[in-house]
Design a protein around this motif. Structure first.
Motif, mmCIF file in Angstrom:
data_model
loop_
_atom_site.group_PDB
_atom_site.id
_atom_site.type_symbol
_atom_site.label_atom_id
_atom_site.label_comp_id
_atom_site.label_asym_id
_atom_site.label_seq_id
_atom_site.Cartn_x
_atom_site.Cartn_y
_atom_site.Cartn_z
ATOM 1 N N ILE A 174 -5.403 -5.440 -3.506
ATOM 2 C CA ILE A 174 -4.132 -5.378 -4.249
ATOM 3 C C ILE A 174 -3.965 -6.673 -5.043
ATOM 4 O O ILE A 174 -4.129 -7.773 -4.503
ATOM 5 C CB ILE A 174 -2.938 -5.169 -3.277
ATOM 6 N N ARG A 189 0.835 -1.210 0.000
ATOM 7 C CA ARG A 189 0.000 0.000 0.000
ATOM 8 C C ARG A 189 0.866 1.254 0.000
ATOM 9 O O ARG A 189 0.670 2.169 -0.790
ATOM 10 C CB ARG A 189 -0.850 -0.001 1.280
ATOM 11 N N GLU A 194 2.403 1.892 -3.166
ATOM 12 C CA GLU A 194 1.392 2.017 -4.225
ATOM 13 C C GLU A 194 1.703 1.114 -5.412
ATOM 14 O O GLU A 194 1.690 1.554 -6.570
ATOM 15 C CB GLU A 194 1.259 3.477 -4.676
#
Ligand code: AMP
Ligand code: GLY
Length: 429
Positions: free
Chosen positions: A90, A62, A65
């Motif tokens: 994800i 996260r 990214e």
């Protein structure tokens, strides 16, 4: 912004994956946890991230990214890293924890093969010493005993006579060396082994180029098992038509079964085959790229690996895709450290890396940087992949590089791909 990918793992397989991703025309931004000094040339390494910790991996993915996490080794898969990432929205390249049971439990894999109609060795599962002895009475020898869970290739004992089988039963049930209560007792198969990997999108399996690996430490396949001392691809005995046929026999039925079970299989399904006189039989499934097969397979890949990883993460995403390989041969020679496989030596200074890079791909498996020098840091230290228009040329390139590199106690097999070179000569005649 270019696509961002986090690769988990830090061995030769992951270095080969990172190199292949970095060749993509999409110029991806690559991260690797933990990575190694070789990988650092193409990716930002994250030595402090534990790849087996689902929460830590998710938080890092996260923070960075990333668009995709590609998982190299089996342990993060079995630990449920893909499930944690999916929950966080994800994408990953690799199977869920439930689908990774195909590798994580040998009993589960055998039962799946039987249900899917995949040819495999006859077997039974026993959970105590008495049942194991009774089973042995029925099967006779030779026989193969396998610990149910992950054992880094060490949980398989091949017993040629009754004494070896009795000793193996003590290892499993009295010593409990693998901490297991379930043991698969399996028919012994004879033949040539073949590693057949397929990339899967939950619905479809597309085979990659066939490969062979060398598991024993000694030349002529002698001595104890290792993580793999070398590999090569392609395998001349498998024609493109046969490859499709084999994949339809050993990959697609399992992908179909896992979809029916509600655990669609995404990632690499690796079938370890024995080509017996009665036809091909599956010895085992792995749910990830093989090590060191990947080091010989990916340098031949012509397709964009970034594209394939992204497609495989989506249900049915591979439908329109093709995977193509160069006609070239690739041969990987593994350099191991002193003491391997019983132990390994750390901190021995490695020289000749630049010279080796002149003839082969230099892949780092177990290296570290210490005071500005590259040193050994594991059992398997470096992998040299020679690529050439034929097996003999590829082999010469790999061995030229292997000879150029030096460190105390360096071990290597000198007969990697001898079989391929011999077959090539036979075909030429
Ligand atoms: P596995 O982890 O199940 O692939 O087993 C490791 C190695 O043990 C294989 O690559 C084979 O060389 C050998 N092996 C496993 N199962 C059998 C079997 N049923 N018959 C003969 N050899 C086997
Ligand atoms: N080369 C065998 C494996 O990756 O398990």
């Amino acid at each position: 912004m270019s696509i961002r990918i986090l690769v988990l793992g830090g061995g030769g397989r992951e270095h080969a994956i990172v190199k292949a991703l970095s060749r993509s025309p999409q110029s991806p931004e690559l991260f690797c946890a933990p990575g190694n000094p070789g990988i650092a040339a193409d990716a930002t390494c994250l030595p402090d991230l534990d790849p087996v910790d689902p929460a830590a991996v998710t938080a890092k993915a996260r923070e960075l990214e990333v668009d995709l996490v590609a998982i190299g080794p089996e342990a993060p898969l079995v630990a449920g890293v893909v499930d944690a990432l999916a929950e966080a929205g994800i994408a990953s390249f690799g199977p869920s924890g439930a689908a990774a049971r195909l590798e994580g439990s040998k009993a589960y894999a055998k039962e799946a093969m039987v249900e899917a109609g995949v040819p495999t060795a006859g077997y039974g599962v026993v959970t105590d010493r008495e049942a194991a002895l009774a089973r042995l009475e029925e099967t006779g020898c030779p026989v193969v005993l396998k610990a149910d869970g992950l054992a880094a290739g060490k949980g398989v004992l091949i017993c040629l006579d009754e004494q070896e089988a009795r000793d193996a039963i003590e290892v499993f049930f009295t010593e409990q060396r693998f901490g297991e209560t379930e043991v698969v007792v399996e028919e012994f198969l004879e033949g040539e082994e073949l590693s057949l990997l397929a990339i899967c999108d939950g619905e479809r399996a597309i085979p990659l180029a066939p490969a062979q690996d060398y598991k024993r430490i000694g030349e002529g396949d002698t001595g104890p098992n290792t993580g793999g001392m070398g590999s090569y691809s392609p395998v001349q005995t498998v024609s493109p038509d046969q490859l499709e046929e084999l994949s339809a026999m050993v990959h697609q039925p399992i992908v179909d079964l896992m979809a029916r079970r509600g655990h669609p299989f995404h990632g690499v399904l690796y079938a370890g085959l024995m080509m017996t006189a009665d036809g091909p039989k599956v010895l085992e499934y792995n749910t990830r790229f093989g090590d060191p097969e990947t080091q010989a397979v990916l340098p031949r890949l012509e397709s964009d690996l970034v594209d394939l990883f992204l497609a495989a993460s989506i249900p049915g995403g591979l439908v329109e895709k093709e995977v193509s390989f160069a006609k070239d041969f690739a041969i990987t020679v593994v350099l191991a450290s002193a003491g391997y496989p019983a132990s390994s030596s750390k901190g021995d200074v490695i020289t000749g890396l630049d010279e080796a890079a002149g003839s082969a791909e230099v892949i780092h498996a177990g290296t570290a940087e210490q005071d500005g020098q590259i040193v050994t840091a594991g059992g398997r230290v470096l992998n040299l992949t020679g690529v050439g228009p034929d097996a003999a040329t590829a082999r010469d390139r790999a061995y030229d590089a292997a000879e150029a590199i030096n460190f105390d106690g360096k071990q290597m097999r000198r007969d990697i791909a001898e079989r391929a070179v011999r077959r090539e000569r036979e075909l030429d005649q």
